[in-house]
Design a protein around this motif. Structure first.
Motif, mmCIF file in Angstrom:
data_model
loop_
_atom_site.group_PDB
_atom_site.id
_atom_site.type_symbol
_atom_site.label_atom_id
_atom_site.label_comp_id
_atom_site.label_asym_id
_atom_site.label_seq_id
_atom_site.Cartn_x
_atom_site.Cartn_y
_atom_site.Cartn_z
ATOM 1 N N ARG A 286 0.863 -1.186 0.000
ATOM 2 C CA ARG A 286 0.000 0.000 0.000
ATOM 3 C C ARG A 286 0.895 1.230 0.000
ATOM 4 N N TRP A 287 0.330 2.322 -0.444
ATOM 5 C CA TRP A 287 1.054 3.584 -0.343
ATOM 6 C C TRP A 287 0.981 4.044 1.097
ATOM 7 N N ARG A 288 2.081 4.504 1.603
ATOM 8 C CA ARG A 288 2.141 4.962 2.991
ATOM 9 C C ARG A 288 2.639 6.402 3.018
ATOM 10 N N SER A 289 2.168 7.129 3.993
ATOM 11 C CA SER A 289 2.664 8.488 4.145
ATOM 12 C C SER A 289 3.978 8.452 4.915
ATOM 13 N N GLY A 290 4.735 9.507 4.797
ATOM 14 C CA GLY A 290 6.013 9.577 5.489
ATOM 15 C C GLY A 290 7.157 9.471 4.514
ATOM 16 N N ASN A 291 8.352 9.558 5.024
ATOM 17 C CA ASN A 291 9.546 9.528 4.207
ATOM 18 C C ASN A 291 10.118 8.111 4.210
ATOM 19 N N ALA A 292 9.839 7.371 3.148
ATOM 20 C CA ALA A 292 10.263 5.978 3.066
ATOM 21 C C ALA A 292 11.784 5.850 3.050
ATOM 22 N N MET A 293 12.461 6.782 2.400
ATOM 23 C CA MET A 293 13.925 6.705 2.339
ATOM 24 C C MET A 293 14.554 6.930 3.719
ATOM 25 N N ALA A 294 14.014 7.862 4.465
ATOM 26 C CA ALA A 294 14.537 8.108 5.810
ATOM 27 C C ALA A 294 14.289 6.887 6.699
ATOM 28 N N ALA A 295 13.127 6.268 6.553
ATOM 29 C CA ALA A 295 12.823 5.070 7.338
ATOM 30 C C ALA A 295 13.780 3.939 6.959
ATOM 31 N N HIS A 296 14.039 3.800 5.661
ATOM 32 C CA HIS A 296 14.966 2.757 5.204
ATOM 33 C C HIS A 296 16.381 3.044 5.720
ATOM 34 N N ASP A 297 16.807 4.283 5.642
ATOM 35 C CA ASP A 297 18.139 4.652 6.111
ATOM 36 C C ASP A 297 18.301 4.440 7.611
ATOM 37 N N LEU B 132 17.240 1.850 9.219
ATOM 38 C CA LEU B 132 17.352 0.420 9.530
ATOM 39 C C LEU B 132 18.809 0.069 9.821
ATOM 40 N N PRO B 133 19.035 -0.981 10.621
ATOM 41 C CA PRO B 133 20.404 -1.442 10.854
ATOM 42 C C PRO B 133 21.054 -1.878 9.533
ATOM 43 N N ALA B 134 22.351 -1.723 9.430
ATOM 44 C CA ALA B 134 23.078 -2.036 8.190
ATOM 45 C C ALA B 134 22.807 -3.449 7.658
ATOM 46 N N PRO B 135 22.806 -4.494 8.504
ATOM 47 C CA PRO B 135 22.538 -5.833 7.959
ATOM 48 C C PRO B 135 21.152 -5.943 7.318
ATOM 49 N N VAL B 136 20.182 -5.245 7.871
ATOM 50 C CA VAL B 136 18.822 -5.290 7.328
ATOM 51 C C VAL B 136 18.771 -4.544 5.995
ATOM 52 N N ALA C 283 18.352 -4.986 0.066
ATOM 53 C CA ALA C 283 18.861 -4.678 -1.270
ATOM 54 C C ALA C 283 18.787 -5.886 -2.197
ATOM 55 N N GLN C 284 18.833 -7.093 -1.653
ATOM 56 C CA GLN C 284 18.760 -8.288 -2.480
ATOM 57 C C GLN C 284 17.415 -9.010 -2.367
ATOM 58 N N ALA C 285 16.497 -8.452 -1.612
ATOM 59 C CA ALA C 285 15.199 -9.097 -1.394
ATOM 60 C C ALA C 285 14.394 -9.184 -2.690
ATOM 61 N N ALA C 286 13.598 -10.228 -2.791
ATOM 62 C CA ALA C 286 12.762 -10.432 -3.978
ATOM 63 C C ALA C 286 11.487 -9.593 -3.918
ATOM 64 N N LEU C 287 11.081 -9.189 -2.736
ATOM 65 C CA LEU C 287 9.858 -8.411 -2.564
ATOM 66 C C LEU C 287 10.182 -6.992 -2.094
ATOM 67 N N PRO C 288 9.305 -6.052 -2.383
ATOM 68 C CA PRO C 288 9.521 -4.666 -1.931
ATOM 69 C C PRO C 288 9.042 -4.473 -0.494
ATOM 70 N N TRP C 289 9.865 -4.800 0.465
ATOM 71 C CA TRP C 289 9.508 -4.716 1.876
ATOM 72 C C TRP C 289 9.500 -3.270 2.346
ATOM 73 N N SER C 290 8.563 -2.958 3.215
ATOM 74 C CA SER C 290 8.569 -1.630 3.833
ATOM 75 C C SER C 290 9.554 -1.640 5.000
ATOM 76 N N ALA C 291 10.076 -0.476 5.304
ATOM 77 C CA ALA C 291 11.005 -0.357 6.421
ATOM 78 C C ALA C 291 10.317 -0.739 7.732
ATOM 79 N N THR C 292 9.046 -0.423 7.847
ATOM 80 C CA THR C 292 8.301 -0.757 9.063
ATOM 81 C C THR C 292 8.217 -2.270 9.244
ATOM 82 N N SER C 293 7.894 -2.999 8.172
ATOM 83 C CA SER C 293 7.809 -4.459 8.258
ATOM 84 C C SER C 293 9.167 -5.065 8.576
ATOM 85 N N LEU C 294 10.196 -4.565 7.912
ATOM 86 C CA LEU C 294 11.533 -5.090 8.164
ATOM 87 C C LEU C 294 11.972 -4.842 9.600
ATOM 88 N N ARG C 295 11.722 -3.638 10.100
ATOM 89 C CA ARG C 295 12.118 -3.328 11.481
ATOM 90 C C ARG C 295 11.365 -4.224 12.470
#
Length: 91
Positions: free
Chosen positions: A11-22, A24-28, A33-45
């Motif tokens: 879904r489209w989410r409000s907020g700054n997706a790049m800042a949320a991604h940045d 995240l911890p480096a390993p995540v 970067a190699q994931a097959a699906l477009p994960w949101s930073a919120t789900s990954l965290r």
């Protein structure tokens, strides 16, 4: 032609997706970067935090992310790519 890059749950989410991604911890971030699906930073965290809390090991937490992705691909493959995916080829 972007249909194969979307998940039925995306879904489209409000907020700054790049800042949320940045944030995240480096390993995540490396895993995403190699994931097959477009994960949101919120789900990954959320997945990372839970897996790290349960295992205490970053490698096990990364394995949990991969397992979650495999499960999501199995569950959503027919809806994303059609019921014949993957097509069985006869030997």
């Amino acid at each position: 032609m972007m249909r194969n890059l979307t998940s039925p749950r995306a879904r489209w989410r409000s907020g700054n997706a790049m800042a949320a991604h940045d944030g995240l911890p480096a390993p995540v971030r490396e895993w995403a970067a190699q994931a097959a699906l477009p994960w949101s930073a919120t789900s990954l965290r959320r997945l990372w935090t839970r897996a790290l809390r349960e295992s205490g090991c970053p490698q096990a937490a990364l394995a949990r992310l991969s397992a979650a992705e495999r499960a999501t691909l199995r569950r959503e493959a027919a809806q994303v790519w059609g019921i014949d995916y993957p097509q069985q080829t006869s030997p």
